[in-house]
Write a protein that holds these residues in place. Structure first.
Motif, short mmCIF file in Angstrom:
data_model
loop_
_atom_site.label_atom_id
_atom_site.label_comp_id
_atom_site.label_asym_id
_atom_site.label_seq_id
_atom_site.Cartn_x
_atom_site.Cartn_y
_atom_site.Cartn_z
N SER A 389 0.99 -1.10 0.08
CA SER A 389 -0.10 -0.01 -0.01
C SER A 389 0.90 1.23 0.16
CB SER A 389 -0.95 -0.18 1.29
OG SER A 389 -0.37 -0.05 2.43
N SER A 390 1.99 1.28 0.58
CA SER A 390 2.95 2.21 0.56
C SER A 390 3.41 2.68 -0.88
CB SER A 390 4.31 2.02 1.27
OG SER A 390 4.94 1.03 0.71
N MET A 391 3.42 1.89 -2.03
CA MET A 391 3.55 1.97 -3.19
C MET A 391 2.43 2.68 -3.82
SD MET A 391 6.85 1.22 -4.03
CE MET A 391 7.03 1.02 -5.56
N VAL A 392 1.23 2.66 -3.26
CA VAL A 392 -0.03 3.23 -3.74
C VAL A 392 0.09 4.43 -3.05
CG1 VAL A 392 -2.41 3.11 -4.00
CG2 VAL A 392 -1.09 1.05 -4.14
N GLN A 393 0.37 4.86 -1.95
CA GLN A 393 0.35 6.19 -1.34
C GLN A 393 1.30 7.19 -1.68
OE1 GLN A 393 0.58 5.01 2.85
NE2 GLN A 393 -1.21 3.73 2.62
N GLY A 394 2.61 6.43 -2.23
CA GLY A 394 3.74 7.39 -2.53
C GLY A 394 3.56 7.74 -4.08
N ASN A 395 4.32 9.00 -4.32
CA ASN A 395 4.45 9.09 -5.69
C ASN A 395 5.86 9.10 -6.25
OD1 ASN A 395 5.32 11.45 -4.23
ND2 ASN A 395 3.69 12.94 -5.32
N GLY A 396 6.70 8.50 -5.34
CA GLY A 396 8.21 8.53 -5.65
C GLY A 396 8.92 7.63 -4.88
N LEU A 397 10.08 7.38 -5.23
CA LEU A 397 11.08 6.71 -4.29
C LEU A 397 11.98 7.76 -3.68
CD1 LEU A 397 11.59 3.17 -6.15
CD2 LEU A 397 10.44 3.53 -3.86
N ILE A 398 12.45 8.09 -2.32
CA ILE A 398 13.41 8.53 -1.78
C ILE A 398 14.73 7.83 -1.97
CG2 ILE A 398 14.28 10.08 0.03
CD1 ILE A 398 11.23 10.05 1.09
N VAL A 399 15.63 8.39 -2.69
CA VAL A 399 17.00 7.51 -3.19
C VAL A 399 18.13 7.85 -2.09
CG1 VAL A 399 18.86 6.91 -4.90
CG2 VAL A 399 16.12 7.16 -5.43
#
Length: 422
Positions: A389-399
């Motif tokens: 669900s975190s991949m749905v809530q997020g709009n990007g990956l903090i690298v």
């Protein structure tokens, strides 16, 4: 020449399969995969998302003539030395055909946007900036224009005989429109990449099966299918393969016989009680890695027959992160696309993040604008590799890069945005 896993490893300084940096993974895969050679011709609509196989040379100039950039009055810009300039209107030039008259000193032509500039005229004054005088005359204010203003030059977009698009270009909507603007009905692109995928494990349920204790429904087949479809790949879904040697061998042989690349999820962690790793070793030339990253530490890569193998971890977020970080660039290279560094957005961190140097972390983030309009990012909360669900809530990956340490509130961090990647 096709290099073996051992030969590629020998080319990488400090290669350690049990402690591999994210950067080293990228270097390894760039040597492992090779671009397709087979091509086909398609129309501009069908070309969307495909990779151009040959330079596309423009058969004509765009625009084909000098033309007006707006509605106004065309005249010889050398006359701007006189201010204010008064001009006699001697005709009207419409878009779609050349005006046939002649224009002398002190004269101008009313002109529409896109109309061919009459010979000897190089400047257009917008209609709203002029003052209408008696006897079909206009006045151009002083200091408003320079010679050549508001004229589109022949070939300023594309020049006949020069490359309009370079081989390796992945064709987006603008590129497809550009192809059509040149009157080109067919372009040569690399054929679609064929990718076979299956999930492994006795604990994995397919849709339609009843729930049972200790089992989970397979989400990876659907996230991977979506990621591959967005890349324009031809997806071969081989379903869920139980942890039995005969079934695994059949699945790997089937995949290798039909696809350019094979992607699996599950069965690559150290100590997992299944036969997936053993079958990979039996059938192919495969390396098993422990990558200095989070999430997604275990990964297998290599070849089975002529197919490139990507063995991804089983947790749903780890599958997506390893795909985005490593598999996606490798597949684009196989598709014939030019190698480009990932575009990372910078945003200020809205929260502190703990991070030890020595591994790359990909945290799910939500990028927004603060009250001052600056970009800021916060995590989605629980960063567990099973929290899809975190991949749905997020709009990007903090690298958070390999050598990076703790992040304080207000520090700038890199973000791989999902839009365009997923």
């Amino acid at each position: 020449m096709t290099l073996s896993i051992e030969q590629i490893a020998a080319q990488l300084q400090g290669y350690d399969p049990q402690a591999l940096s994210a950067e080293a993974v990228g270097e390894f895969l760039a040597r492992l995969v090779t671009p397709l050679r087979e091509t086909e011709s398609v129309g501009p609509r069908e070309a969307l998302g495909r990779v151009l196989a040959r330079d596309l040379v423009s058969p004509l100039s765009v625009p084909p003539h000098d033309n007006s950039a707006m509605d106004g009055f065309a005249f010889d810009g050398a006359q701007l030395a006189s201010a204010p300039l008064q001009l006699q209107v001697v005709g009207t030039a419409l878009a779609g055909k050349a005006w046939q008259g002649t224009v002398g000193p002190g004269q101008c032509v009313k002109i529409m946007t896109g109309a061919i500039m009459p010979p000897g005229l190089d400047t257009v004054v917008p209609q709203e900036f002029t003052r209408t005088l008696a006897d079909d005359r206009i006045e151009v204010p002083a200091g408003l224009l320079r010679p050549g203003d508001n004229r589109r030059r022949k070939g300023e977009d594309l020049m006949e005989g020069r490359p309009a698009l370079a081989a390796g270009e992945r064709l987006g909507p603008a590129a497809c429109g550009l192809v059509a603007s040149l009157g080109i009905a067919q372009v040569e692109v690399f054929r679609r990449l064929r990718v076979a995928y299956f999930s492994t494990g006795d604990e994995i349920l397919s849709l339609g099966e009843p729930p049972r204790e200790g089992a989970v429904y397979d989400s990876n087949r659907y996230t991977v299918h979506g990621l591959l479809a967005r890349r324009g790949c031809e997806v071969i879904d081989l379903g869920v393969v139980r942890d039995e040697p005969a079934l695994l061998e059949q699945a790997f042989r089937d995949a290798a016989g039909r696809a350019d690349a094979i992607i699996t999820s599950g069965g690559v962690s150290v100590g997992e009680a299944d036969y997936t790793k053993a079958m990979m070793k039996k059938l192919g030339d495969v390396a098993f890695w422990r990558i200095a990253m989070r999430p997604g530490r275990p990964m297998a890569v290599g070849r089975i027959g002529e197919s490139v193998l990507f063995g991804l971890p089983g947790n749903p977020v780890a599958v997506m992160v390893t795909f985005l970080a490593f598999v996606r660039p490798a597949l684009l290279r196989m598709m014939g696309a030019r190698a480009t560094a990932p575009v990372l957005l910078q945003a200020r961190s809205a929260e502190a993040m703990r991070k030890k140097p020595g591994r790359t972390e990909y945290q799910r983030g939500i990028v927004t604008r603060d009250a001052a309009g600056a970009l800021e990012v916060r995590t989605t909360g629980n960063q567990g590799s099973g929290v899809l669900s975190s991949m749905v809530q997020g709009n990007g990956l903090i690298v958070l890069h390999h050598g990076q340490g703790n992040v304080a509130v207000g520090d700038a961090v890199d973000v791989m945005m999902f839009e365009g990647a997923i």
